[in-house]
Design a protein around this motif. Structure first.
Motif, PDB file in Angstrom:
ATOM      1  N   GLN A  41      76.755 121.361  20.662  1.00 42.52           N
ATOM      2  CA  GLN A  41      76.618 122.340  19.582  1.00 42.52           C
ATOM      3  C   GLN A  41      76.506 121.552  18.276  1.00 42.52           C
ATOM      4  O   GLN A  41      77.381 120.772  17.913  1.00 42.52           O
ATOM      5  N   ASP A 236      84.796 129.862  23.931  1.00 41.10           N
ATOM      6  CA  ASP A 236      85.255 128.597  23.376  1.00 41.10           C
ATOM      7  C   ASP A 236      86.605 128.309  24.027  1.00 41.10           C
ATOM      8  O   ASP A 236      87.599 128.988  23.759  1.00 41.10           O
ATOM      9  N   HIS A 262      81.848 126.786  25.135  1.00 37.00           N
ATOM     10  CA  HIS A 262      82.018 125.657  24.224  1.00 37.00           C
ATOM     11  C   HIS A 262      83.086 124.750  24.811  1.00 37.00           C
ATOM     12  O   HIS A 262      84.221 125.176  25.049  1.00 37.00           O
TER      13      HIS A 262
END
Length: 324
Positions: A41, A236, A262
């Motif tokens: 990311q 995440d 994530h």
């Protein structure tokens, strides 16, 4: 600690304006031991990407990453670090990587007054990590949001050949904010489906906090009041752990709804974000439940790392060992 959510909150208030897994997962949902692409990311390299995106991406590729998820940009011009969707796709692919997803804001955050320390108490932020140098947002172009520009963002994502458009963050502090966000997610999910791409929402720890006027958290309300086929989650892992949640338990509650993750780690103080493998997140356990989650791509992230290239290199090497 400067987090993505706090950073986006500050910026938007001022503006007001990987791995493809299904074919690799075995019957138990475990990852193979063979070499495969790992995603990044790009918010991890926020400053560097805004200063020199081409050179920064070259360093990302050199570190071993093969999948990219982009974030918003301060560079003037078009939406992807000054490039159009087609131009950015070409730049990424010329370096041997694939552009898989893009983060966009759900809605601008309203300006809120800074916290005032109690009389005689420590200054605000005391005991936290040192803040990075302030960035000048005075010339920042208006930030697109799904609330105001969802069709434009969907069209650009489709133009870039992306698999997913992701809501990076949106206000969820009140029931009214949650209701409006759910409406935006449904509308965006429908537009994404028509364009042949997926839509997902990226959580922080805040989504697991209680909200006045409801017995349910923003996370629970978003998942229960949106179409599971239109609105997916990008979990995440570190923020879920910070909130006291077990990612595997979340996967089992909503199987197949977590195509994106994530890969972020957090220290045992549950405050300090660190390199993958240097904290308390149990990645092996999470990846063992990849099939239950419905995982398609994952992206390494470390919010506002002091030395981003060194951090993503450490995370990449540690993750390869964890998954070997």
């Amino acid at each position: 600690m400067t987090t993505r959510r706090r950073f986006i909150h500050q910026v938007s208030a001022l503006t007001l304006g990987g791995l493809a897994l299904p074919q690799f997962i075995n019957a138990e949902g475990l990852l193979p031991t063979a070499t495969y692409p790992i995603g990044i990311q790009l918010f991890t390299l926020f400053g560097a990407m805004n200063e020199d995106p081409k050179e920064t991406l070259r360093k990302v590729a050199a570190a071993g990453y093969k999948e990219v998820e982009s974030a918003f940009s301060l560079r003037p011009g078009q939406n992807y670090y000054g490039y159009s969707a087609k131009e950015f796709k070409a730049l990424v692919e010329d370096l041997g990587m694939k552009w898989r997803a893009h983060h966009a804001m759900g809605a601008p955050f309203r300006p809120r007054p800074a916290a005032t320390p109690p009389a005689g108490g420590p200054p605000a932020g005391a005991g936290q990590q040192p803040a990075r140098p302030a960035m000048d947002f005075s010339k920042m172009p208006p930030m697109l949001s799904l609330r105001d520009n969802y069709q434009q963002l969907v069209d650009q994502a489709a133009e870039g050949g992306l698999s997913y458009l992701v809501c990076a963050s949106t206000p969820v502090a009140t029931m009214d904010e949650i209701k409006k966000s759910i409406e935006v997610f449904q509308k965006t999910g429908e537009a994404c489906k028509k364009a042949g791409i997926g839509f997902a929402y990226h959580n922080h720890a805040t989504e697991f906090d209680a909200v006045e006027g409801s017995t349910k958290t923003p996370y629970e309300l978003i998942l229960s009041q949106t179409d599971k086929d239109l609105v997916k989650m990008e979990l995440d892992l570190a923020w879920a752990v910070k909130a006291g949640k077990d990612p595997v338990a979340l996967f089992k509650e909503q199987p197949g709804r977590f195509p994106l993750w994530h890969i972020k780690d957090i220290k045992d103080d549950r405050k300090t974000i660190t390199e993958v493998g240097n904290g308390i997140v149990n990645f092996k356990q999470a990846f063992a439940a990849a099939k239950t989650a419905g995982l398609t791509y994952f992206f390494v992230e470390q919010d506002m790392a002091a030395d981003p290239i060194a951090s993503i290199t450490t995370s990449y090497n540690n993750l390869k060992k964890i998954l070997a």
